[in-house]
Scaffold this motif. Sequence first.
Motif, PDB file in Angstrom:
ATOM      1  N   GLY A 194       3.815 -73.756  79.464  1.00 42.05           N
ATOM      2  CA  GLY A 194       2.785 -74.589  80.222  1.00 42.05           C
ATOM      3  C   GLY A 194       3.302 -74.468  81.645  1.00 42.05           C
ATOM      4  N   GLY A 195       4.630 -74.745  81.730  1.00 45.64           N
ATOM      5  CA  GLY A 195       5.179 -74.635  83.103  1.00 45.64           C
ATOM      6  C   GLY A 195       4.848 -73.418  83.993  1.00 45.64           C
ATOM      7  N   GLU A 255       6.742 -75.954  76.722  1.00 43.25           N
ATOM      8  CA  GLU A 255       7.085 -76.550  77.860  1.00 43.25           C
ATOM      9  C   GLU A 255       7.215 -75.318  78.905  1.00 43.25           C
ATOM     10  OE1 GLU A 255      10.931 -78.183  79.583  1.00 43.25           O
ATOM     11  OE2 GLU A 255       9.798 -79.668  78.556  1.00 43.25           O
ATOM     12  N   LEU A 283       3.570 -80.842  79.511  1.00 43.04           N
ATOM     13  CA  LEU A 283       4.714 -79.994  79.658  1.00 43.04           C
ATOM     14  C   LEU A 283       5.961 -80.638  79.105  1.00 43.04           C
ATOM     15  CD1 LEU A 283       4.523 -79.356  83.517  1.00 43.04           C
ATOM     16  CD2 LEU A 283       3.760 -77.728  81.509  1.00 43.04           C
ATOM     17  N   LYS A 300      10.593 -78.853  86.364  1.00 49.04           N
ATOM     18  CA  LYS A 300      11.055 -79.974  85.369  1.00 49.04           C
ATOM     19  C   LYS A 300      12.245 -80.522  86.229  1.00 49.04           C
ATOM     20  CE  LYS A 300      13.408 -79.872  80.808  1.00 49.04           C
ATOM     21  NZ  LYS A 300      12.795 -81.186  80.689  1.00 49.04           N
ATOM     22  N   GLN A 346       8.637 -84.357  85.403  1.00 48.97           N
ATOM     23  CA  GLN A 346       7.732 -83.432  86.092  1.00 48.97           C
ATOM     24  C   GLN A 346       7.468 -83.623  87.530  1.00 48.97           C
ATOM     25  OE1 GLN A 346       7.352 -80.388  84.749  1.00 48.97           O
ATOM     26  NE2 GLN A 346       8.297 -80.785  82.729  1.00 48.97           N
TER      27      GLN A 346
END
Length: 609
Positions: free
Chosen positions: A150-151, A147, A140, A263, A298
């Motif tokens: 993926g998140g 990112e 991520l 995040k 993260q």
Amino acid sequence: MLLNVLRQSIKCTLILFLLVFVFGANLAPVSAEQAMISLAELKPGMRGIAKTVVQGTKIETFDVEIVSLLKQKGPAGDLILVRVGGDVITRTGGIASGMSGSPVYIEGKLAGAVAYGWPMTDRRLCMVTPIHDMLKLWELSGEKQGEKQGGEQIEKQEEKQEEKQEEKQVVSLEPITTPLMVNGLGQRAMDKLAEYLKPLGLTPVTSGGLGSVEDIAVDLEPGSAIGVQLMRGDIDMTAIGTLTYRDGDKVIGFGHPFLRRGKTNYMMTSAYIHETVPGLDNSFKLGTAGGLVGTVEQDRGAGISGKIGTYPHTIPLRIHVKDKDTGLERDLFIQAVQDEQLSPALLTTAAMQAIEQTLDRTGMGTSWVKLQILARNLPGESLSRENMFFHPSDVGAGSLGEMLEGLALILNNPFKTVEVIDVKFDIEVEKAIKVARIESAHISRVSAKPGETIPINITLRPYRGEVVTETLNFTVPKEQMPGSMTLLIRGGGSLPPLQKLLAQLGTQTLEAEKPENLEQFLKDFVERERNNEIVAEIMPFVFGSNPTALLGSDMPAPVKSKIPQSMKKPGGFGQLNVERVKMTSEYIIDGNSEVTIQILGATAETPKK
């Protein structure tokens, strides 16, 4: 001659190379390639070790035996059931809070991190989050688009896993508690902090501190204690867990979420463990944050991940408190993470602690408060607010409402991300009751033309004090229609008449005009009347046959339906003029009074009194 110069140059180059070789590794260590074991390779009865710190910074090991594999039990996927033992476990009374993230090695290969257990059960049994699920956190940290994708993918996966857990799990599986160690807060501030953090599932614990902890050199490696720091400076607040794996400047730990905020931009620290305290229900590590080492980027179901050597943006808060009764003054400085949900509570708690330390008492009092917030993307780059407060039982807590509100408005605004770069909070407190009641209001003239200014003499009765008179000049609006005009004289902290009318009609607010930008969104807070202001405003008056004219054509239906029939005939509601003027007083103003003025037509002469 040239030969000597070349020899000297080569010699210097070799020395520089040796210095970099010897000392450079300590500045940016890169771990050797770590062998890892997959879930398919794990079998019940396999043995290994785990690493953690139970005192100081020394990493110790304890025994681990694979009991079973549990499919789809964790928020990130499968979990590994293990039994632990050995001298360390005997000393700690089982798996302790703060051990989450302890790396587990089976036959020398990294299997995962100690992460979960069950309440009120044998603490020698626990769950391990597989290392391969934890490594996904690093995916991520690439390009922004990747990112985001993926998140979203991980969050969906975690949501599905939680649903399966709820369906299949009979006994509640819980993450091993991550102690939130706090230094620098008194009990009352701790109680208030606990109230703020309860919805997040966090319980702060008072921790002793060592003055030299930040100076202790710690080369972070698997098994080291690490901290997720929310506040540092005169007050420290750090959640302590264990580092699972490091690859160069990248690290992962905990094995379970901290706050599961996705995040993040939290401070990462080393940590010193004073002692691991055994308990009947739960054992825990008593620790203190060390030096700032990096950023936690993260915070998800499989754990936390971050980077060493890069540092997060923080909000600096400078607090100055003066006790006017004793003359004592105190300054406090902290840095807190910028987080929409956490920051207002953290900064407000710090301000409360500064007040508590300076006053060294509880109870009634009057306060003068100044708040200034500097931030990027904020209109004018700053927001300022001053006010005066009185509280009969807790002047400290009673002075912090607008600070909490202002920070929450800025950080949670729906228009743009605002980066707070500085917050200043100044407060003066005294025990005296600086409150005055409006006894009466008088005017020297009974009539006036539009545009003329009328002096209003206002009689104030301070608490246990002599009567004082203030003069407020009110200018009649140029568009004011002829007839009676009633002015309400009130304190800035009291409810305006329109809001009182709405309350009587069964509704609290009108549909306010929706703000189109951040400046409009913050306008009410910035321009709101202060408690120590005297306000003169035109009261709603009645004339005409249109009852909706008072509130405009957009009057809410529930309000319309509750207007008495007597107000719907001629002589009912008329236009609303919200013209008002105000002046600052040295007292918090209570009570109200009224004066009535006859507004003359443009050609009429103003009669003398």
